[in-house]
Design a protein around this motif. Structure first.
Motif, PDB file in Angstrom:
ATOM      1  N   VAL A  41       7.167  -2.231  50.057  1.00  0.00           N
ATOM      2  CA  VAL A  41       5.988  -2.061  49.219  1.00  0.00           C
ATOM      3  C   VAL A  41       6.299  -2.519  47.804  1.00  0.00           C
ATOM      4  O   VAL A  41       7.287  -2.088  47.205  1.00  0.00           O
ATOM      5  CB  VAL A  41       5.511  -0.584  49.219  1.00  0.00           C
ATOM      6  N   CYS A  42       5.455  -3.390  47.287  1.00  0.00           N
ATOM      7  CA  CYS A  42       5.517  -3.828  45.888  1.00  0.00           C
ATOM      8  C   CYS A  42       4.192  -3.434  45.245  1.00  0.00           C
ATOM      9  O   CYS A  42       3.153  -3.444  45.905  1.00  0.00           O
ATOM     10  CB  CYS A  42       5.715  -5.341  45.801  1.00  0.00           C
ATOM     11  N   THR A  43       4.239  -3.103  43.959  1.00  0.00           N
ATOM     12  CA  THR A  43       3.043  -2.577  43.305  1.00  0.00           C
ATOM     13  C   THR A  43       2.234  -3.613  42.532  1.00  0.00           C
ATOM     14  O   THR A  43       1.176  -3.282  42.004  1.00  0.00           O
ATOM     15  CB  THR A  43       3.410  -1.414  42.359  1.00  0.00           C
ATOM     16  N   ASP A  44       2.704  -4.843  42.467  1.00  0.00           N
ATOM     17  CA  ASP A  44       1.930  -5.910  41.831  1.00  0.00           C
ATOM     18  C   ASP A  44       2.503  -7.260  42.225  1.00  0.00           C
ATOM     19  O   ASP A  44       3.545  -7.336  42.886  1.00  0.00           O
ATOM     20  CB  ASP A  44       1.880  -5.746  40.305  1.00  0.00           C
ATOM     21  N   GLY A  45       1.813  -8.315  41.817  1.00  0.00           N
ATOM     22  CA  GLY A  45       2.229  -9.651  42.195  1.00  0.00           C
ATOM     23  C   GLY A  45       3.568 -10.074  41.628  1.00  0.00           C
ATOM     24  O   GLY A  45       4.327 -10.796  42.269  1.00  0.00           O
ATOM     25  N   VAL A  46       3.891  -9.622  40.420  1.00  0.00           N
ATOM     26  CA  VAL A  46       5.182  -9.970  39.813  1.00  0.00           C
ATOM     27  C   VAL A  46       6.320  -9.388  40.644  1.00  0.00           C
ATOM     28  O   VAL A  46       7.284 -10.087  40.984  1.00  0.00           O
ATOM     29  CB  VAL A  46       5.257  -9.483  38.343  1.00  0.00           C
ATOM     30  N   GLU A  47       6.205  -8.112  40.984  1.00  0.00           N
ATOM     31  CA  GLU A  47       7.235  -7.472  41.805  1.00  0.00           C
ATOM     32  C   GLU A  47       7.326  -8.145  43.178  1.00  0.00           C
ATOM     33  O   GLU A  47       8.427  -8.355  43.707  1.00  0.00           O
ATOM     34  CB  GLU A  47       6.912  -5.986  41.958  1.00  0.00           C
ATOM     35  N   ALA A  48       6.189  -8.521  43.758  1.00  0.00           N
ATOM     36  CA  ALA A  48       6.191  -9.195  45.057  1.00  0.00           C
ATOM     37  C   ALA A  48       6.903 -10.540  44.975  1.00  0.00           C
ATOM     38  O   ALA A  48       7.674 -10.896  45.871  1.00  0.00           O
ATOM     39  CB  ALA A  48       4.765  -9.373  45.562  1.00  0.00           C
ATOM     40  N   MET A  49       6.669 -11.295  43.893  1.00  0.00           N
ATOM     41  CA  MET A  49       7.343 -12.585  43.749  1.00  0.00           C
ATOM     42  C   MET A  49       8.847 -12.405  43.594  1.00  0.00           C
ATOM     43  O   MET A  49       9.628 -13.163  44.162  1.00  0.00           O
ATOM     44  CB  MET A  49       6.762 -13.362  42.554  1.00  0.00           C
ATOM     45  N   GLU A  50       9.243 -11.392  42.827  1.00  0.00           N
ATOM     46  CA  GLU A  50      10.679 -11.097  42.699  1.00  0.00           C
ATOM     47  C   GLU A  50      11.279 -10.794  44.070  1.00  0.00           C
ATOM     48  O   GLU A  50      12.368 -11.261  44.405  1.00  0.00           O
ATOM     49  CB  GLU A  50      10.891  -9.911  41.743  1.00  0.00           C
ATOM     50  N   TYR A  51      10.567 -10.013  44.853  1.00  0.00           N
ATOM     51  CA  TYR A  51      11.040  -9.668  46.204  1.00  0.00           C
ATOM     52  C   TYR A  51      11.123 -10.927  47.085  1.00  0.00           C
ATOM     53  O   TYR A  51      12.135 -11.170  47.737  1.00  0.00           O
ATOM     54  CB  TYR A  51      10.107  -8.637  46.854  1.00  0.00           C
ATOM     55  N   LEU A  52      10.055 -11.719  47.101  1.00  0.00           N
ATOM     56  CA  LEU A  52      10.012 -12.897  47.966  1.00  0.00           C
ATOM     57  C   LEU A  52      11.081 -13.925  47.614  1.00  0.00           C
ATOM     58  O   LEU A  52      11.533 -14.669  48.478  1.00  0.00           O
ATOM     59  CB  LEU A  52       8.618 -13.534  47.900  1.00  0.00           C
ATOM     60  N   HIS A  53      11.492 -13.948  46.366  1.00  0.00           N
ATOM     61  CA  HIS A  53      12.542 -14.882  45.951  1.00  0.00           C
ATOM     62  C   HIS A  53      13.923 -14.231  45.969  1.00  0.00           C
ATOM     63  O   HIS A  53      14.886 -14.803  45.465  1.00  0.00           O
ATOM     64  CB  HIS A  53      12.216 -15.462  44.567  1.00  0.00           C
ATOM     65  N   GLY A  54      14.013 -13.027  46.556  1.00  0.00           N
ATOM     66  CA  GLY A  54      15.310 -12.373  46.737  1.00  0.00           C
ATOM     67  C   GLY A  54      15.939 -11.839  45.481  1.00  0.00           C
ATOM     68  O   GLY A  54      17.151 -11.668  45.419  1.00  0.00           O
TER      69      GLY A  54
END
Length: 147
Positions: A41-54
């Motif tokens: 679970v990510c709480t916004d798009g910035v956190e999701a991008m950080e996750y997706l890029h490892g």
């Protein structure tokens, strides 16, 4: 009612949702599946991008599906969707927009940015279960996922 389809490995879902209650309801509804999907679970798009890029601790390989809200702080769902679908390393991951908005312009804009589906968030938990069944039926049984 637990649905059992043991031939499939657990679905890896990146849930991008800033509302804790909605994130909880979504995950609870998916617990009826067997095997139970694994969520990040990510709480916004910035956190999701950080996750997706490892770039966050515990980052896994790419998820099977991204299930995301539109209205979030920092980077909204439209920004995330545009980024994912224009990044060659991410664009094959199916993105399911999961929003309270039933605005025709939001739906159109999501598909214009290559969303794989647009689902209006249900109001009742029993409706969440119906949505989960539809997601399971299509994404776990009918579609072949790229990851």
């Amino acid at each position: 009612m637990s649905l059992r389809f043991p031939a499939h490995p657990p679905l890896q879902i990146l849930l991008v949702e800033d509302n804790q209650d909605d994130a909880f309801l979504t995950q609870e509804a998916f617990r009826s599946l067997e095997p139970v999907p694994q969520f990040m679970v990510c709480t916004d798009g910035v956190e999701a991008m950080e996750y997706l890029h490892g770039r966050v601790e515990g980052a896994q390989p790419l998820p099977d599906i991204i299930l995301m809200d539109l209205n979030m702080p920092r980077m909204d769902g439209f920004g995330l969707l545009e980024h994912v679908k224009h990044d060659p390393s991410l664009r094959a991951v199916p993105v399911l927009v999961f929003s309270t908005s039933n605005s025709r312009s939001d739906i159109r804009r999501s598909y214009q940015n290559y969303a794989n589906s647009y689902i209006c968030k249900p109001r009742l938990f029993s409706e969440y279960e119906t949505v989960v069944e539809a997601v399971r039926s299509f994404w776990m049984q009918t579609a072949s996922l790229p990851t």
